[in-house]
Enzyme design. Sequence first.
Site, mmCIF file in Angstrom:
data_model
loop_
_atom_site.group_PDB
_atom_site.id
_atom_site.type_symbol
_atom_site.label_atom_id
_atom_site.label_comp_id
_atom_site.label_asym_id
_atom_site.label_seq_id
_atom_site.Cartn_x
_atom_site.Cartn_y
_atom_site.Cartn_z
ATOM 1 N N HIS A 114 0.769 -1.270 0.091
ATOM 2 C CA HIS A 114 -0.036 0.049 -0.067
ATOM 3 C C HIS A 114 0.829 1.378 0.028
ATOM 4 O O HIS A 114 0.368 2.243 -0.238
ATOM 5 C CB HIS A 114 -1.084 -0.216 1.054
ATOM 6 N N HIS B 14 -1.576 -12.832 -2.101
ATOM 7 C CA HIS B 14 -2.882 -13.314 -1.360
ATOM 8 C C HIS B 14 -2.552 -14.821 -1.007
ATOM 9 O O HIS B 14 -3.473 -15.579 -0.467
ATOM 10 C CB HIS B 14 -4.103 -13.092 -2.089
#
Length: 759
Positions: A97, A283
Amino acid sequence: MTQDKCPFKEQPSQPNFAGGGTSNKDWWPDRLKLNILRQHTAVSNPLDADFDYAAAFKSLDYEALKKDLRALMTDSQDWWPADFGHYGGLFIRMAWHSAGTYRVFDGRGGAGQGQQRFAPLNSWPDNVSLDKARRLLWPIKQKYGNKISWADLMILTGNVALESMGFKTFGFAGGRPDTWEADEATYWGRETTWLGNDARYAKGFSGSDKRGTLIADEDSHKTTHSRELETPLAAAHMGLIYVNPEGPDGNPDPIAAAHDIRDTFGRMAMNDEETVALIAGGHTFGKTHGAAPADNVGKEPEAAGLEAQGLGWANKHGSGKGPDTITSGLEVTWTKTPTQWSNNFLEYLFKFEWELTKSPAGAHQWVAKNADEIIPHAYDASKKRKPTMLTTDLSLRFDPAYEKIARRFLEHPDQFADAFARAWFKLTHRDMGPRARYLGPEVPSEVLIWQDPIPAVNHPLVDASDIATLKDEILASGVPFRSFISTAWAAASTFRGSDKRGGANGARIRLAPQRDWEANNQPWLREALSALEAVQSRFNSRGDGKKVSLADLIVLAGCAAVEKAAQDAGHPIKVPFVPGRMDASQEETDVQSFSHMEPFADGFRNFAKGPARPRAEHYLVDKAQLLNLSAPEMTVLVGGLRVLNTNYDGSAHGVFTSRPGALSNDFFVHLLDMNTAWKDAGNGELFEGSDRKTGGKKWTATRADLVFGSNAELRAIAEVYASNDGDMKFVKDFVAAWNKVMNLDRFDLKGKQTIPARL
């Protein structure tokens, strides 16, 4: 008498001191934002003026730092315990991020300045709980101090997290000096609610006042927004890094979500293969958090009380941490080994059929049908769960192009691992610019096309005598001097201080796509390049080993022409020049990537097209910010380039002089002449200046010209150069600013890794 409506919204109670009260921005919200040209200077930097981050980083005990980071991964703290006993997933998300705000259109965002520490990023809904990640890192940052920046540390920690969970990364480069204030130059969108996107899309979603979770919208918005995302944005919602993981505007449609993914990841410079690798690879680790509804979550860091000490999103559900954590509102663990690298994500994606369900927070997610409970609980080893996925995960299966790549990765785990390693390196280094800025022992040796490679200098450079000879030959070539100045500016001004791309080095002005850009006057460019290539050929064929690159000649020609223009105005001056640039090839140039850098507007050349024209002065300030210029530098450059007659189309707009081509302060003198009256020529984009007494037409101007007399702050600067004692100062300041722009990309000269000063 009627009372006009107040031009600004009612504000919360403000102090009547320390800058409180109604501001100029409140009264005139569309005013020119010159404040973005005053950021990141020595005034806001607490470090010493001679602090050299590159030197400090090189003195770092790098292996000791990595050892400390590895130990932190499993050193679970009671105040914020680690999922599965390992902080790896949290730190990967922090690094992702930090870097993932990057966008190709203006190069802004990204990890390069450590902006995740500041508003608005520190309070975005997509960054919930990353305040805790940075606090977990503080003891290590405190230990190593200024030898590693927050910007570098956040990315390195993500790398170490991957390595500690069994993944081999592609490498790491330091070299991201911190900034010390929130960036005000980046446009994040016009929405005024978190998760809204009704301004960036037609038929978008109005957003929510809920904090910290992505609750699916069930009542007011059933129509997925249109697909034309506003430029330069690269996120589907205000406050998100990329897309809504529940699906577009909370609609759980994997196919529609794939469109959003492809658009946003593409705007972050990722192709389909890199996108699949990043989603599937990222993920593989960790989990999402949605233990309870959003109304349990408190204020974000910027709105929280002093006692919170910069932390936010206090959670009143249960313990507020560990198994009770609320971050995205989704409750998904993708694999049975969330702290180890594996192919489980892709295996489960295609092995199971998926059924729509909701998280405890009420967010749309998917659960595997008829699957065994094989997924571990993050805090109770006795519990297992069924595999779960996000809507955006299923896009990798149901979008045909993504599916083809994902199945190949499933069948070839080695290709998957390599693709993820490379995509992760690109994600975390995309905004660092050329390899000359890379620091540290883990810099990969492989040169990558997205790094905009330029060959290393492989020949003796020209000396002062050679430079003098070359300048004479250039000036005697018969090419109008404005063509040399225009070409040098066109090449150098592609530089972006945001992602450190562009500049004159590489001479890419002669290659696709830059040679075909509308802003680059084609006849002028061709005649300048043709003359300079002839000069280069003659010089390089002398046989003494010395060579001169076309990149150097482009800049040298501009410098020589500026010197001659100053001399013609009666102000002889030396324009600095340092050789050492090299020429890139077309094969070393990613045409698609560079195409995003084509300017909508360049007020320095009086260029603007389409919707940029009515806001040309704002685009001018934006361009100046990308060039690391101050307001005075912007002002003096525009005034000089006008009298040098370098408008992109050869027009006379703003050429307020009777002696075009001479480097005089005439632009400012005539702009501020009260004997001239200005009027709109009819479209708000072009203006005519006439003699107040006779009515005779004197000048024409654009918005990028008249702003220097209209805006109070810019007019104050213009007055300095228009004064009787301002002519020589103007020439000196123009040459200094010109030299700065010509060398913005010369990281080989700078040595120090600093934020370029705005003088």
